[in-house]
Design a protein around this motif. Structure first.
Motif, PDB file in Angstrom:
ATOM      1  N   PRO A 178       6.960  -1.166 -15.028  1.00  0.00           N
ATOM      2  CA  PRO A 178       5.752  -1.983 -15.160  1.00  0.00           C
ATOM      3  C   PRO A 178       6.064  -3.465 -15.068  1.00  0.00           C
ATOM      4  N   ALA A 179       5.013  -4.256 -14.952  1.00  0.00           N
ATOM      5  CA  ALA A 179       5.169  -5.707 -14.981  1.00  0.00           C
ATOM      6  C   ALA A 179       5.720  -6.132 -16.338  1.00  0.00           C
ATOM      7  N   PRO A 180       6.435  -7.241 -16.412  1.00  0.00           N
ATOM      8  CA  PRO A 180       7.066  -7.656 -17.674  1.00  0.00           C
ATOM      9  C   PRO A 180       6.043  -8.054 -18.738  1.00  0.00           C
ATOM     10  N   VAL A 181       6.423  -7.858 -19.978  1.00  0.00           N
ATOM     11  CA  VAL A 181       5.613  -8.259 -21.138  1.00  0.00           C
ATOM     12  C   VAL A 181       6.472  -9.180 -21.995  1.00  0.00           C
ATOM     13  N   ALA A 182       5.912 -10.292 -22.420  1.00  0.00           N
ATOM     14  CA  ALA A 182       6.674 -11.303 -23.153  1.00  0.00           C
ATOM     15  C   ALA A 182       7.119 -10.801 -24.517  1.00  0.00           C
ATOM     16  N   PRO A 201       5.682   0.472  -4.227  1.00  0.00           N
ATOM     17  CA  PRO A 201       4.451   0.144  -4.962  1.00  0.00           C
ATOM     18  C   PRO A 201       3.183   0.193  -4.104  1.00  0.00           C
ATOM     19  N   GLN A 202       3.215   0.883  -2.972  1.00  0.00           N
ATOM     20  CA  GLN A 202       2.076   0.842  -2.057  1.00  0.00           C
ATOM     21  C   GLN A 202       0.776   1.339  -2.687  1.00  0.00           C
ATOM     22  N   SER A 203       0.848   2.389  -3.489  1.00  0.00           N
ATOM     23  CA  SER A 203      -0.384   2.947  -4.047  1.00  0.00           C
ATOM     24  C   SER A 203      -1.071   1.976  -4.993  1.00  0.00           C
ATOM     25  N   THR A 204      -0.308   1.298  -5.856  1.00  0.00           N
ATOM     26  CA  THR A 204      -0.930   0.377  -6.803  1.00  0.00           C
ATOM     27  C   THR A 204      -1.388  -0.910  -6.114  1.00  0.00           C
ATOM     28  N   VAL A 205      -0.672  -1.334  -5.075  1.00  0.00           N
ATOM     29  CA  VAL A 205      -1.139  -2.487  -4.307  1.00  0.00           C
ATOM     30  C   VAL A 205      -2.459  -2.151  -3.634  1.00  0.00           C
ATOM     31  N   LEU A 206      -2.540  -0.982  -3.036  1.00  0.00           N
ATOM     32  CA  LEU A 206      -3.781  -0.552  -2.391  1.00  0.00           C
ATOM     33  C   LEU A 206      -4.924  -0.479  -3.397  1.00  0.00           C
ATOM     34  N   GLU A 207      -4.621  -0.018  -4.603  1.00  0.00           N
ATOM     35  CA  GLU A 207      -5.641   0.079  -5.647  1.00  0.00           C
ATOM     36  C   GLU A 207      -5.977  -1.290  -6.230  1.00  0.00           C
ATOM     37  N   GLY A 210      -1.431  -3.284 -11.299  1.00  0.00           N
ATOM     38  CA  GLY A 210      -0.003  -3.143 -11.533  1.00  0.00           C
ATOM     39  C   GLY A 210       0.817  -4.402 -11.430  1.00  0.00           C
ATOM     40  N   GLY A 211       0.276  -5.482 -10.853  1.00  0.00           N
ATOM     41  CA  GLY A 211       1.043  -6.706 -10.756  1.00  0.00           C
ATOM     42  C   GLY A 211       1.037  -7.484 -12.061  1.00  0.00           C
ATOM     43  N   PHE A 212       1.816  -8.564 -12.103  1.00  0.00           N
ATOM     44  CA  PHE A 212       1.805  -9.478 -13.241  1.00  0.00           C
ATOM     45  C   PHE A 212       0.624 -10.421 -13.019  1.00  0.00           C
ATOM     46  N   GLU A 213      -0.478 -10.109 -13.659  1.00  0.00           N
ATOM     47  CA  GLU A 213      -1.742 -10.783 -13.348  1.00  0.00           C
ATOM     48  C   GLU A 213      -1.937 -12.037 -14.202  1.00  0.00           C
ATOM     49  N   VAL A 214      -1.144 -13.042 -13.902  1.00  0.00           N
ATOM     50  CA  VAL A 214      -1.318 -14.342 -14.529  1.00  0.00           C
ATOM     51  C   VAL A 214      -2.455 -15.065 -13.821  1.00  0.00           C
ATOM     52  N   GLY A 215      -3.191 -15.890 -14.541  1.00  0.00           N
ATOM     53  CA  GLY A 215      -4.286 -16.624 -13.913  1.00  0.00           C
ATOM     54  C   GLY A 215      -5.508 -15.753 -13.713  1.00  0.00           C
ATOM     55  N   PHE A 312       8.693 -13.277 -10.393  1.00  0.00           N
ATOM     56  CA  PHE A 312       9.645 -12.472  -9.634  1.00  0.00           C
ATOM     57  C   PHE A 312       9.104 -11.068  -9.406  1.00  0.00           C
ATOM     58  N   TYR A 313       8.512 -10.467 -10.433  1.00  0.00           N
ATOM     59  CA  TYR A 313       7.982  -9.107 -10.300  1.00  0.00           C
ATOM     60  C   TYR A 313       6.935  -9.059  -9.189  1.00  0.00           C
ATOM     61  N   ASN A 314       6.076 -10.066  -9.126  1.00  0.00           N
ATOM     62  CA  ASN A 314       5.066 -10.109  -8.070  1.00  0.00           C
ATOM     63  C   ASN A 314       5.704 -10.293  -6.700  1.00  0.00           C
ATOM     64  N   TYR A 315       6.709 -11.153  -6.640  1.00  0.00           N
ATOM     65  CA  TYR A 315       7.433 -11.354  -5.378  1.00  0.00           C
ATOM     66  C   TYR A 315       8.045 -10.025  -4.907  1.00  0.00           C
ATOM     67  N   ALA A 316       8.712  -9.326  -5.817  1.00  0.00           N
ATOM     68  CA  ALA A 316       9.335  -8.055  -5.462  1.00  0.00           C
ATOM     69  C   ALA A 316       8.288  -7.022  -5.057  1.00  0.00           C
ATOM     70  N   THR A 317       7.146  -7.036  -5.725  1.00  0.00           N
ATOM     71  CA  THR A 317       6.082  -6.096  -5.388  1.00  0.00           C
ATOM     72  C   THR A 317       5.604  -6.297  -3.959  1.00  0.00           C
ATOM     73  N   VAL A 318       5.375  -7.543  -3.578  1.00  0.00           N
ATOM     74  CA  VAL A 318       4.890  -7.842  -2.227  1.00  0.00           C
ATOM     75  C   VAL A 318       5.945  -7.492  -1.181  1.00  0.00           C
ATOM     76  N   VAL A 319       7.201  -7.802  -1.472  1.00  0.00           N
ATOM     77  CA  VAL A 319       8.279  -7.492  -0.526  1.00  0.00           C
ATOM     78  C   VAL A 319       8.441  -5.980  -0.377  1.00  0.00           C
TER      79      VAL A 319
END
Length: 344
Positions: A178-182, A201-207, A210-215, A312-319
């Protein structure tokens, strides 16, 4: 005289039995011709039936099956690049070997009972099973082994997703972490150079989850047009004769796009892939400048602020998603823009 009578009497009995058995085995005259058999039908009420043989031969011809086989041999599923490394490990085999996938499909587990001694790459029987029937209302005429809704591994199976015909693909193409938690200090420790969502992570990106939803500004989950109006099969299996994509090679090509985007000449429709690639590179530069990524683009283990770890987690997810925004342009764009903002 008595002896001779017995002999001839027994001889007569044997002759009679021979005659009886001989008559039993003779073929009698042909009876009247029966009515023509009914062809297999493809309808619940028996009307508008189709020739059952013709229906089978839509797929089961030598030429077609050989074509599918040749196409599949060019896919990463067939080459099994990671079968030797991960296909036998009981915590990886589910998605990296035929034996692991079929075992966990039967058991409902995410790991195999033990390591697999000689794992093999995916084959036809990994994904395809027997026909339920030839009625589309009973199931797809191309039977898939995993059609039921699946649960996400990354959140300890608390989220169940149903992506229809995409469930087979999505059961493996999902994040593992999962995305990091502080922590209480607002930080997050990355302890491994392999940290991230993992490779699918294609399924969660499509949905759109699952990302680190800051902002702010994220679209509603499940709202993307590709999620609502298409499936993995529509884009990755749709085949244009003579093309070097689609079919059982599973690579997406522009031919899958032209139904909705008739003027498309490549996957970079309206420059959206170019835009996402630029944002991804911008985030990568920031991560490297702050020591989160090394010169080779690998994450550096250490303790970071939650925003650094999340970016970083978001960067890795997109890559790792590998579509450069095609799977869900609005969600991916928002993840990147917001990650860049908190890194500056």
């Amino acid at each position: 005289m008595k002896k001779n009578f017995s002999f001839y009497f027994m001889l007569a009995i044997l002759a009679g039995m021979t005659l009886v058995f001989s008559n039993c085995t003779k073929e009698g005259p042909a009876g009247p011709a029966g009515a023509d058999g009914t062809n297999g039908v493809n309808g619940t009420d028996g009307t508008d039936g189709v020739d059952g043989n013709a229906l089978c031969l839509e797929c089961h011809t030598l030429a077609k099956m050989e074509g599918i086989g040749h196409s599949y041999e060019m896919s990463q599923h067939a080459t099994g690049d990671f079968v030797g490394y991960a296909g036998g490990r009981n915590d990886c085999a589910k998605c990296h070997s035929h034996e692991g996938f079929t075992e966990t499909l039967r058991t409902g587990m995410d790991t195999t009972a033990t390591s697999i001694a000689i794992p093999t790459a995916f084959s036809c029987k990994t994904c395809h099973g027997s026909h339920v029937s030839f009625d589309p209302e009973d199931g797809d005429l191309t039977p898939l082994n995993a059609t039921a809704p699946f649960t996400l591994i990354m959140d300890d199976h608390t989220t169940t997703m149903d992506m229809g015909h995409s469930n087979l693909c999505a059961s493996c193409h999902q994040p593992r972490r999962p995305a990091p938690v502080a922590d209480e200090d607002g930080n997050f420790a990355i302890t491994s150079s392999h940290y991230g969502p993992h490779h699918g992570p294609q399924s969660t990106v499509l949905e759109g989850i699952g990302g680190f939803e800051v902002g702010a500004g994220y679209p509603e989950p499940g709202s993307d047009v590709h999620r609502q109006q298409s499936s993995c099969l529509d884009c990755h299996v749709k085949y244009t004769p003579g093309a070097d994509y689609g079919g059982h090679k599973f690579s997406a090509g522009v031919g899958a796009c032209t139904t909705c985007h008739p003027d498309a000449t490549d996957l970079d429709i309206n420059g959206k892939q170019t835009e996402i690639a630029g944002l991804t590179e911008e985030l990568k530069v920031l991560l490297m400048a702050q020591g989160v990524l090394d010169a080779d683009g690998h994450v550096v283990p250490g303790t970071y602020t939650i925003n650094q770890a999340g970016a970083f987690y978001n960067y890795a997810t997109v890559v790792e998603d590998r579509s450069q925004g095609v799977h869900n342009y609005e969600y991916v764009k928002t993840l990147l823009i917001n990650s860049i903002a908190v890194m500056q």
